[in-house]
Write a protein that holds these residues in place. Structure first.
Motif, PDB file in Angstrom:
ATOM      1  N   GLY A 170      43.593  32.873  48.883  1.00 35.54           N
ATOM      2  CA  GLY A 170      44.901  33.535  48.885  1.00 35.54           C
ATOM      3  C   GLY A 170      45.892  33.058  47.842  1.00 35.54           C
ATOM      4  O   GLY A 170      47.089  32.936  48.129  1.00 35.54           O
ATOM      5  N   CYS A 171      45.449  32.796  46.613  1.00 35.11           N
ATOM      6  CA  CYS A 171      46.391  32.410  45.549  1.00 35.11           C
ATOM      7  C   CYS A 171      47.322  33.594  45.253  1.00 35.11           C
ATOM      8  O   CYS A 171      46.856  34.724  45.082  1.00 35.11           O
ATOM      9  CB  CYS A 171      45.633  32.034  44.282  1.00 35.11           C
ATOM     10  SG  CYS A 171      44.444  30.720  44.537  1.00 35.11           S
ATOM     11  N   PHE A 189      48.938  34.358  42.659  1.00 33.90           N
ATOM     12  CA  PHE A 189      48.897  34.920  41.299  1.00 33.90           C
ATOM     13  C   PHE A 189      47.632  35.739  41.080  1.00 33.90           C
ATOM     14  O   PHE A 189      47.393  36.263  40.004  1.00 33.90           O
ATOM     15  CB  PHE A 189      48.943  33.792  40.250  1.00 33.90           C
ATOM     16  CG  PHE A 189      47.797  32.817  40.387  1.00 33.90           C
ATOM     17  CD1 PHE A 189      46.584  33.067  39.776  1.00 33.90           C
ATOM     18  CD2 PHE A 189      47.937  31.682  41.161  1.00 33.90           C
ATOM     19  CE1 PHE A 189      45.529  32.181  39.936  1.00 33.90           C
ATOM     20  CE2 PHE A 189      46.892  30.795  41.319  1.00 33.90           C
ATOM     21  CZ  PHE A 189      45.675  31.045  40.708  1.00 33.90           C
ATOM     22  N   PHE A 194      42.559  39.600  42.045  1.00 37.27           N
ATOM     23  CA  PHE A 194      41.116  39.842  42.002  1.00 37.27           C
ATOM     24  C   PHE A 194      40.484  39.757  43.395  1.00 37.27           C
ATOM     25  O   PHE A 194      39.562  40.508  43.717  1.00 37.27           O
ATOM     26  CB  PHE A 194      40.505  38.791  41.061  1.00 37.27           C
ATOM     27  CG  PHE A 194      39.023  38.628  41.152  1.00 37.27           C
ATOM     28  CD1 PHE A 194      38.162  39.544  40.573  1.00 37.27           C
ATOM     29  CD2 PHE A 194      38.478  37.515  41.798  1.00 37.27           C
ATOM     30  CE1 PHE A 194      36.790  39.376  40.637  1.00 37.27           C
ATOM     31  CE2 PHE A 194      37.105  37.338  41.872  1.00 37.27           C
ATOM     32  CZ  PHE A 194      36.261  38.270  41.291  1.00 37.27           C
ATOM     33  N   GLY A 219      33.608  32.996  41.003  1.00 30.56           N
ATOM     34  CA  GLY A 219      33.794  34.043  41.999  1.00 30.56           C
ATOM     35  C   GLY A 219      34.850  33.636  42.992  1.00 30.56           C
ATOM     36  O   GLY A 219      35.463  32.570  42.884  1.00 30.56           O
ATOM     37  N   GLY A 220      35.048  34.493  43.987  1.00 32.37           N
ATOM     38  CA  GLY A 220      35.925  34.135  45.093  1.00 32.37           C
ATOM     39  C   GLY A 220      35.218  33.114  45.977  1.00 32.37           C
ATOM     40  O   GLY A 220      34.049  32.761  45.744  1.00 32.37           O
ATOM     41  N   LEU A 221      35.921  32.642  46.981  1.00 31.88           N
ATOM     42  CA  LEU A 221      35.326  31.697  47.942  1.00 31.88           C
ATOM     43  C   LEU A 221      35.182  32.412  49.275  1.00 31.88           C
ATOM     44  O   LEU A 221      36.157  32.505  50.042  1.00 31.88           O
ATOM     45  CB  LEU A 221      36.212  30.454  48.100  1.00 31.88           C
ATOM     46  CG  LEU A 221      36.025  29.350  47.055  1.00 31.88           C
ATOM     47  CD1 LEU A 221      36.500  29.771  45.692  1.00 31.88           C
ATOM     48  CD2 LEU A 221      36.753  28.088  47.495  1.00 31.88           C
ATOM     49  N   LYS A 230      45.043  25.775  47.552  1.00 37.58           N
ATOM     50  CA  LYS A 230      44.231  25.388  46.396  1.00 37.58           C
ATOM     51  C   LYS A 230      44.045  23.874  46.356  1.00 37.58           C
ATOM     52  O   LYS A 230      44.811  23.127  46.962  1.00 37.58           O
ATOM     53  CB  LYS A 230      44.964  25.850  45.125  1.00 37.58           C
ATOM     54  CG  LYS A 230      44.079  26.171  43.931  1.00 37.58           C
ATOM     55  CD  LYS A 230      43.352  27.468  44.086  1.00 37.58           C
ATOM     56  CE  LYS A 230      42.449  27.816  42.933  1.00 37.58           C
ATOM     57  NZ  LYS A 230      43.066  28.692  41.962  1.00 37.58           N
TER      58      LYS A 230
HETATM   59  S1  SF4 Z   1      39.457  34.217  43.619  1.00 37.10           S
HETATM   60 FE1  SF4 Z   1      40.134  32.198  42.845  1.00 37.10          FE
HETATM   61  S2  SF4 Z   1      42.211  32.563  42.052  1.00 37.10           S
HETATM   62 FE2  SF4 Z   1      41.683  34.325  43.421  1.00 37.10          FE
HETATM   63  S3  SF4 Z   1      42.461  33.775  45.456  1.00 37.10           S
HETATM   64 FE3  SF4 Z   1      40.337  33.069  45.359  1.00 37.10          FE
HETATM   65  S4  SF4 Z   1      40.466  30.923  44.664  1.00 37.10           S
HETATM   66 FE4  SF4 Z   1      42.444  31.885  44.220  1.00 37.10          FE
END
Ligand code: SF4
Length: 411
Positions: free
Chosen positions: A96-97, A99, A102, A138-140, A219
């Protein structure tokens, strides 16, 4: 000091140091001349670095011109790029960043998760198209198979053994460590032994915990980022380094981050390059909630690249422009402001595009060559670690390979 118009700013490449130096404030001029003479950012004090980061008007023009001169001294007139494919294996993410535009929840209609077979196939296609590197992040997703990152490496290496795998942000490494319960150094060594070549130094954003908390409450911390990167270097895995600018940070954060990267580099020698990443504000929660400005101004884009050239001189000598976040002309201007590398062709690039960047998903090697020749520099394809470059002169038959060591040996 008077703010420069965009026309004045954009015309700085036509200035000579002798034109601009008499108009620069004496103390700032002395700092720039010291950096030019010593060719190391280590010669500047913290206060001198802050003054450069806050330069405006003629002082800013002086900074840009000096950075370009230092670039020529340290890396010559070659501009490098790497032929690679970006492979985001999933956009499902729980972090959930604010910024990030994606990531998706697992039930969203456009959420995806590529199988190991798909990843291997994409790597095969990339190899056939001339790529020497795949960049995988990728995402987590929650409940990811605990050895999935290792298994991606195995799938790709068994499909294309020669492919260099540049993969997994420090955030993904922290997640892999949590999933497996392995010590960090053992986990990184396992990935290395299964084909990990280098690690992206992403997930750095701004290495200041107060700012990080605004950007993303979940993060990894600054200390964790430094630990992952330092441990990777000590395990023989080199990394890039990054900074995300143009949101809620200040010029002082740029300075402190560059100095921190210098400190790490002097201990490990493991950074290959520094990549300033301009914040793309459209479609982000950070901007919608009023927590960020509308991305960097033209002056900020140029200043960050120039500042990096000056402060990182003699430590991290490759400064990359992230073309997906900039337009064609701006990426060329940043190459005049101290940068010497165009990054990767990428073939598909999802992260910046989702956030609203418009530079496209793919720049062909021929496009890079044309962009570089247009500004009077020499295009060269490189490998991921800059240890091999292949100069591309205007006619293909003139291409030749030169082994060149552009960086000190990895300690
Ligand atoms: S994909 Fe990366 S930047 Fe985007 S919310 Fe997940 S950890 Fe954060």
């Amino acid at each position: 000091m008077r703010e420069l118009t965009s026309t004045e700013l954009s015309s700085f490449p036509s200035l000579d140091w002798l034109d601009i130096a008499p108009r620069v404030a004496p103390s700032l001029r002395a700092s720039l001349e010291k950096a030019l003479e010593t060719q190391t950012g280590a010669s500047l004090t913290l206060d001198e670095a802050y003054a450069l980061a806050n330069a405006e008007g003629d002082d800013l023009l002086g900074l840009l011109v000096a950075a370009n001169m230092l670039r020529a001294e340290l890396t010559g007139n070659i501009v490098t790029y790497v032929v690679n494919r970006n492979m985001n294996f999933t956009n499902i993410c729980f972090v959930g960043c604010k910024f990030c535009a994606f990531s998706r929840g697992p039930r969203e209609s456009d959420a995806y998760f590529h199988s190991l077979e798909t990843m291997a196939q994409k790597a095969r296609e990339a190899w056939q198209l001339g790529a020497t590197e795949v960049c995988i992040q990728g995402g987590l997703p929650r409940e990811l198979d605990k050895f999935y990152y290792r298994d991606i490496l195995r799938a790709i290496k068994s499909a294309v053994p020669q492919m260099h795998i540049h993969a997994f942000s420090p955030m993904e490494i922290v997640y892999g460590v949590e999933l497996t319960g392995m010590p960090l150094a053992d986990y990184l060594s396992m990935l290395r032994d299964n084909g990990l070549g280098t690690l992206p130094g992403t997930a750095a954003e701004v290495l200041d915990d107060e700012i990080r908390h605004v950007l993303s409450a979940n993060k990894l911390s600054t200390a964790q980022w430094v630990e992952v990167i330092g441990t990777a270097h000590r395990c023989g895995i080199r990394t890039t380094s990054t900074l995300m600018y143009g949101h809620c940070e200040t010029p002082a954060h740029w300075v402190r981050q560059m100095r921190l990267l210098r400190d790490i580099q002097s201990e490990t020698g493991g950074f290959t390059e520094f990549v300033p990443l301009g914040f793309v504000h459209q479609n982000t929660l950070l901007f919608a909630q009023g927590l960020a400005r509308t991305g960097p101004t033209l002056a900020e884009h140029l200043k960050v690249h120039a500042l990096a050239r000056i402060l990182l001189a003699g430590s991290i000598n490759n400064i990359q422009v992230s073309w997906v976040k900039l337009n064609r002309q701006l990426s060329q201007l940043c190459l005049h402001a101290g940068a010497n590398d165009y990054g990767g062709t990428l073939m598909e690039e999802n992260i910046s595009r989702e956030a609203g960047a418009t530079a496209g998903q793919y720049t062909s090697p021929e496009d890079f060559q044309a962009l570089i020749l247009e500004i009077g520099r020499i295009p060269a394809e490189r490998n991921t670690t800059y240890s091999r470059i292949n100069i591309k002169l205007p006619f293909n038959e003139s291409a030749f390979t030169a082994e060149q060591s552009m960086e000190p040996e990895f300690a």
